[in-house]
Design a protein around this motif. Structure first.
Motif, PDB file in Angstrom:
ATOM      1  N   THR A  39       0.825  -1.206   0.000  1.00 31.26           N
ATOM      2  CA  THR A  39       0.000   0.000   0.000  1.00 31.26           C
ATOM      3  C   THR A  39       0.865   1.265   0.000  1.00 31.26           C
ATOM      4  O   THR A  39       0.430   2.316   0.454  1.00 31.26           O
ATOM      5  N   VAL A  43      -3.225   6.487  -0.161  1.00 32.48           N
ATOM      6  CA  VAL A  43      -3.325   7.788   0.476  1.00 32.48           C
ATOM      7  C   VAL A  43      -2.931   7.708   1.937  1.00 32.48           C
ATOM      8  O   VAL A  43      -3.084   6.680   2.599  1.00 32.48           O
ATOM      9  N   ASN A  44      -2.454   8.832   2.431  1.00 26.30           N
ATOM     10  CA  ASN A  44      -1.957   8.911   3.793  1.00 26.30           C
ATOM     11  C   ASN A  44      -2.769   9.953   4.546  1.00 26.30           C
ATOM     12  O   ASN A  44      -3.086  11.012   4.013  1.00 26.30           O
ATOM     13  N   GLU A  45      -3.109   9.632   5.795  1.00 24.80           N
ATOM     14  CA  GLU A  45      -4.010  10.499   6.565  1.00 24.80           C
ATOM     15  C   GLU A  45      -3.465  11.918   6.727  1.00 24.80           C
ATOM     16  O   GLU A  45      -4.149  12.893   6.436  1.00 24.80           O
ATOM     17  N   GLN A  70     -13.316  12.025   8.224  1.00 21.92           N
ATOM     18  CA  GLN A  70     -12.808  12.806   9.340  1.00 21.92           C
ATOM     19  C   GLN A  70     -12.868  14.298   9.016  1.00 21.92           C
ATOM     20  O   GLN A  70     -12.452  14.717   7.946  1.00 21.92           O
TER      21      GLN A  70
ATOM     22  N   SER B 183       0.249   2.626   7.873  1.00 23.82           N
ATOM     23  CA  SER B 183      -0.230   3.969   7.521  1.00 23.82           C
ATOM     24  C   SER B 183      -0.681   4.750   8.754  1.00 23.82           C
ATOM     25  O   SER B 183      -1.288   5.801   8.642  1.00 23.82           O
ATOM     26  N   ALA B 185      -2.350   5.136  12.865  1.00 24.58           N
ATOM     27  CA  ALA B 185      -3.651   4.917  13.494  1.00 24.58           C
ATOM     28  C   ALA B 185      -4.575   6.046  13.056  1.00 24.58           C
ATOM     29  O   ALA B 185      -4.497   7.156  13.573  1.00 24.58           O
ATOM     30  N   TRP B 186      -5.463   5.756  12.098  1.00 18.18           N
ATOM     31  CA  TRP B 186      -6.333   6.785  11.506  1.00 18.18           C
ATOM     32  C   TRP B 186      -7.239   7.413  12.547  1.00 18.18           C
ATOM     33  O   TRP B 186      -7.949   6.707  13.253  1.00 18.18           O
ATOM     34  N   GLY B 187      -7.191   8.743  12.594  1.00 17.91           N
ATOM     35  CA  GLY B 187      -8.081   9.483  13.490  1.00 17.91           C
ATOM     36  C   GLY B 187      -7.548   9.681  14.895  1.00 17.91           C
ATOM     37  O   GLY B 187      -8.135  10.443  15.658  1.00 17.91           O
ATOM     38  N   TRP B 188      -6.463   9.012  15.228  1.00 20.21           N
ATOM     39  CA  TRP B 188      -6.000   9.076  16.626  1.00 20.21           C
ATOM     40  C   TRP B 188      -5.571  10.476  17.039  1.00 20.21           C
ATOM     41  O   TRP B 188      -5.836  10.895  18.155  1.00 20.21           O
TER      42      TRP B 188
END
Lengths: 340, 198
Positions: A39, A43-45, A70, B183, B185-188
């Motif tokens: 991956t 995309v990356n947060e 989000q 990638s 921890a999304w949103g943390w």
């Protein structure tokens, strides 16, 4: 029975061998990871938040709001509603009350200097009074139920308990949502009815220069004014422009997500709440000067008639025009008098 | 006491929606309400990624802060719950929630949204534990039975982790070390104001 001796023995042995090889192999590769990141291109947060301020995607359900994964702006909304807003509200409203109290202490009630003449003239007809009181009643209900959303849990809930406060708040919410329509109608009628009398005229500059006579403790300063003096014009434009801002932002809130996404809804609340508390402060001043602050002022909106001496002191140019009209003379400044 | 958190390992999520279905079934969630959802970013394009999202049970939860009737409370396990008896359905919590978690049974105008519903971390609500009344309003109370949220328990790729923050962070860290990528921890950062350092 042969199955017992051979078949059942064979598979555990094979499994053990495979497991042993696996255990030997895995730690060797675990040191550097599996090497390839499937991956890596994904995309990356942090990158999405930096570039777009929020993370949006696709969902397989009809609710399109669910596509927003989000929106950190929710934290800003939290900061406004629980940080800035109560302070803005408290400063404007308590500040206005303190200013008015101070004014009352220093200046006292503004009396009619010449006393009552006993002659009364019509100032606001029934239609005007109806429009005023419709808007006024609606505004007071909206102000109380609106303030409940900011200060209710801080001031009222500790007194009556969470259950009673919740019940009251449900009714307050319904009242706010439905009475809003009367207010919107009132603002529109007010605008149409009084806009011509509230355009700037030649008396405004002088009125502002002498501060409307508010600060003359001898009560001798009475700058000439037309039907509405500059202070009343300012109230009118505050009500019309503030009312329109409240109505438009309020319509966004009455029809959630019909005209805006979640960030638009937050903006509607920022506008609605801020303009709302400022308007409440403005209207408190309006109520003060229309009742306690000035002798004879309430009658104009109460019975609709005012004493002639009061009118001469506060709206000299308007009185002259009214009297000229009654006598069949040409008004002094020859201007057409708006229909009443 | 534990500090309960969700962690979605986005490198593992295959958008199967089993978490969504498990949640709906476990709590008998009404039609139109989604306590959990899977969002796919860049769907069908290079860089596609799916993340399963529900209430993150935030630290200093924005929903609880903005609620005009203070109907939220935080349990000893740091799970953010609310009382449907007190909720007035104003919708402010949805504006405040960074993750779109609050749901409303009605979408009609003039402020009648009905009582808010959201992920309870399978810990239900203020009613007495594991009663009919509690189930009707908030769904199952698995935490009271010593079980973790069903969405994470059901996750076929073990992408979604639920449990004590320190433990799931350690599991995720170990994974990232082992496979060599992650990638995050999304949103943390938004929810807990901290991330998992790997």
């Amino acid at each position: 029975m042969r199955i017992w001796s051979v078949g059942r023995l064979f598979s555990p042995v094979v499994a053990a061998i495979i497991l042993a090889i696996g255990l030997l192999v895995v730690p060797a590769t675990a040191q550097e990871g599996t090497g390839s990141n499937p991956t890596a291109q994904a995309v990356n947060e942090q990158q999405l938040l930096n570039e777009l301020n929020k993370v949006q995607g696709r969902v397989s359900i009809p609710d399109r709001n669910a596509g927003t994964l989000q929106q950190p702006q929710g934290r800003d909304y939290q900061g406004f509603r629980e940080g800035a807003l109560p302070w803005i509200g408290a400063i404007f409203i308590i500040g206005m009350l303190l200013v008015l109290a101070l004014f009352y202490f220093v200046r006292g009630r503004i009396r009619t200097q010449a006393g009552e003449s006993g002659v009364r003239i019509l100032r606001f007809n029934a239609m005007e009074r109806l429009a005023h009181w419709t808007t006024a009643t609606a505004f007071i209900i909206l102000a109380i139920t609106g303030l409940n959303f900011i200060f209710g849990k801080r001031l009222l809930m500790p007194l009556i308990g969470p259950e009673a406060f919740s019940t009251w708040s449900i009714w307050a919410k319904y009242a706010h949502d439905f009475v809003a329509w009367a207010f919107m109608l009132g603002v529109i009628v007010t605008l149409v009815m009084w806009v011509w009398d509230n355009l700037p005229d030649r008396y405004d500059a002088n009125w502002l220069k002498v501060g409307g006579g508010f600060f003359d403790r001898s009560n001798r300063t009475h700058p000439p004014a037309g039907r509405f003096n500059t202070g009343q014009k300012l109230i009118f434009w505050a009500v019309v422009l503030g009312g329109i801002a409240l109505s438009v932002s309020g319509l966004f809130l009455l029809f959630p997500f019909s005209f805006a996404d979640v960030n638009g809804m937050q903006t509607a609340q920022y506008v609605h709440a801020t303009v709302g508390v400022i308007m409440i402060a403005v209207i408190i001043a309006h109520i003060y000067i229309g009742t306690l602050g000035m002798e004879g002022a309430y009658d104009a909106m109460g019975s609709g008639t005012v004493d002639l001496n009061w009118a001469k002191e506060h709206h000299s140019a308007w009185v002259e025009k009214q009297q000229a009209k009654a006598d069949g003379r040409v008004p002094p400044d020859n201007a057409a008098e708006p229909a009443e | 006491m534990a500090r309960m958190k969700f962690l979605c390992d986005a490198d593992r999520c295959i958008e199967c929606n089993a978490c969504v279905t498990a949640c709906k079934n476990e709590h008998d969630v009404p039609w139109g309400i989604n306590r959990r959802r899977v969002v796919t970013i860049n769907d069908g394009k290079v860089g596609e990624r799916s993340v399963s999202m529900a209430c993150m049970h935030c630290t200093d939860a924005p929903c609880a802060a903005v609620c005009p009737v203070d109907c939220f409370y935080t349990t000893a396990d740091a799970v953010v719950l609310h009382s449907k008896d007190l909720c007035i359905g104003c919708g402010y919590c949805f504006y405040a929630c960074p993750f779109g978690a609050p749901q409303y049974p009605r979408v009609s105008n003039f402020g009648s949204r009905g009582k808010m519903d959201k992920c309870t971390f399978c810990a239900a609500g203020p009613e007495e534990d594991s009663t009919e009344a509690e189930y009707a309003k908030y769904g199952a109370n698995r935490l009271a039975e010593g079980k973790l949220p069903l969405c994470a328990e059901m996750c076929s790729t073990k992408s979604l982790l639920a449990g004590d923050g320190e433990i799931i962070a350690a599991i995720y860290k170990e994974r990232v070390m082992q496979r060599g990528y992650g990638s995050g921890a999304w949103g943390w950062q938004t929810a807990y104001r901290e991330t998992v350092d790997v």
